[in-house]
Design an enzyme around this catalytic site. Structure first.
Site, PDB file in Angstrom:
ATOM      1  N   ASP A   2      22.733 -27.390  89.062  1.00  0.00           N
ATOM      2  CA  ASP A   2      22.850 -28.217  87.855  1.00  0.00           C
ATOM      3  C   ASP A   2      23.694 -27.480  86.811  1.00  0.00           C
ATOM      4  O   ASP A   2      23.709 -26.248  86.782  1.00  0.00           O
ATOM      5  CB  ASP A   2      21.459 -28.534  87.302  1.00  0.00           C
ATOM      6  CG  ASP A   2      21.485 -29.677  86.298  1.00  0.00           C
ATOM      7  OD1 ASP A   2      22.472 -30.453  86.291  1.00  0.00           O
ATOM      8  OD2 ASP A   2      20.531 -29.788  85.507  1.00  0.00           O
ATOM      9  N   ASN A  50      21.731 -39.721  91.045  1.00  0.00           N
ATOM     10  CA  ASN A  50      23.078 -39.465  90.490  1.00  0.00           C
ATOM     11  C   ASN A  50      23.973 -40.700  90.599  1.00  0.00           C
ATOM     12  O   ASN A  50      24.973 -40.811  89.896  1.00  0.00           O
ATOM     13  CB  ASN A  50      23.777 -38.306  91.215  1.00  0.00           C
ATOM     14  CG  ASN A  50      23.178 -36.947  90.935  1.00  0.00           C
ATOM     15  OD1 ASN A  50      23.195 -36.055  91.779  1.00  0.00           O
ATOM     16  ND2 ASN A  50      22.625 -36.757  89.733  1.00  0.00           N
TER      17      ASN A  50
HETATM   18  C1  IPE Z   1      25.256 -30.953  88.709  1.00  0.00           C
HETATM   19  O1  IPE Z   1      25.873 -30.869  87.471  1.00  0.00           O
HETATM   20  C2  IPE Z   1      26.131 -31.664  89.704  1.00  0.00           C
HETATM   21  C3  IPE Z   1      25.625 -32.962  90.177  1.00  0.00           C
HETATM   22  C4  IPE Z   1      24.566 -33.580  89.740  1.00  0.00           C
HETATM   23  C5  IPE Z   1      26.408 -33.609  91.222  1.00  0.00           C
HETATM   24  P1  IPE Z   1      25.733 -32.023  86.384  1.00  0.00           P
HETATM   25  O2  IPE Z   1      26.829 -33.007  86.595  1.00  0.00           O
HETATM   26  O3  IPE Z   1      24.351 -32.594  86.397  1.00  0.00           O
HETATM   27  O4  IPE Z   1      26.006 -31.208  85.063  1.00  0.00           O
HETATM   28  P2  IPE Z   1      25.283 -31.352  83.657  1.00  0.00           P
HETATM   29  O5  IPE Z   1      23.795 -31.250  83.890  1.00  0.00           O
HETATM   30  O6  IPE Z   1      25.697 -32.669  83.093  1.00  0.00           O
HETATM   31  O7  IPE Z   1      25.799 -30.190  82.871  1.00  0.00           O
HETATM   32 MG    MG Z   2      22.654 -32.282  85.300  1.00  0.00          MG
END
Ligand code: IPE
Ligand code: MG
Length: 224
Positions: A2, A50
């Protein structure tokens, strides 16, 4: 994994650059797991949840995953003889990514090395629902109405033949598991770091292993 987005934003870059840096960190992590002789490593790369992000971000993330799998991971899998598992709802993924995954699976079919597990399109709730549905289907065929056991439920998870994780390490500062292996992590040791995933380095894992080795695990029993 993350914190890709925050890593990029802090540098004045678009979020996509954070996802690319995250993919490079994943390649480093594969090497570190190899050097430290970790037998099973799971990367939670993309969750069913996601998918709620806007189409462009979802497309960017899945595109980067496809690119890195095809151009880097597939070669490493062949060279090092990794066993590979992709866990998740494959039907949610774009066809081009599925082709790459199928190809890696095919090339790894007879491998006997360490295991890399990629959770892509993965959600623990969807995994449990899929397991229950498989059980219902099997039982319906056999007209079986005896109670479902915990063992039977676990045997229908995507992670069949993969041991439950000893350790879960989450990057990015939040203390939650976000639908990651809800049953399998029941006795996992949980570690959380404020570091953002693209800043991953070997020392993070060495520190976790050191702490882990000092923990007495009793899985609900009494500490001897
Ligand atoms: C993790 O980073 C990657 C995925 C979920 C694919 P994020 O995209 O969640 O990054 P933040 O939490 O917004 O910084
Ligand atoms: Mg994230």
């Amino acid at each position: 994994m993350d914190g890709n987005g925050r890593w990029a934003t802090a540098k004045g870059l678009p979020r996509t650059d954070g996802h690319e840096a995250g993919a490079r960190a994943l390649l480093r992590a594969i090497d570190v797991a190899d050097q430290l002789d970790i037998e099973y490593t799971t990367f939670y790369a993309f969750s069913t949840d996601n998918q709620k992000r806007d189409n462009q971000e979802v497309g960017n993330i899945l595109g980067i995953i496809a690119y890195f799998l095809q151009n880097y991971v597939s070669k490493t899998v062949v060279e090092r003889g990794y066993r590979v598992r992709f866990i998740g709802e494959m039907r949610l993924l774009p066809e081009q990514l599925l082709d790459i995954i199928n190809n890696i699976n095919k090339n790894a079919l007879n491998n006997k090395g360490k295991t890399l597990i990629f959770a892509i399109g993965y959600g623990g709730d969807a995994e449990l629902a899929a397991a229950v549905n498989k059980i219902i289907k099997n039982r319906h065929r056999r007209l079986d109405d005896t109670p479902v056991t915990a063992e039977e439920l676990k045997s229908q998870l995507y992670t069949i033949n993969i041991p439950d994780p000893d350790v879960v390490l989450r990057y990015g500062g939040y203390k939650r598991l976000s639908n990651f292996m809800p049953l399998q992590t029941a006795y996992s040791e949980l570690f959380f770091t404020h570091k953002l995933w693209p800043d991953f380095d070997k020392e993070d894992i060495i520190a976790v292993i050191k702490e882990y080795e000092g923990i007495k695990r009793n899985f609900g029993g009494i500490n001897a």
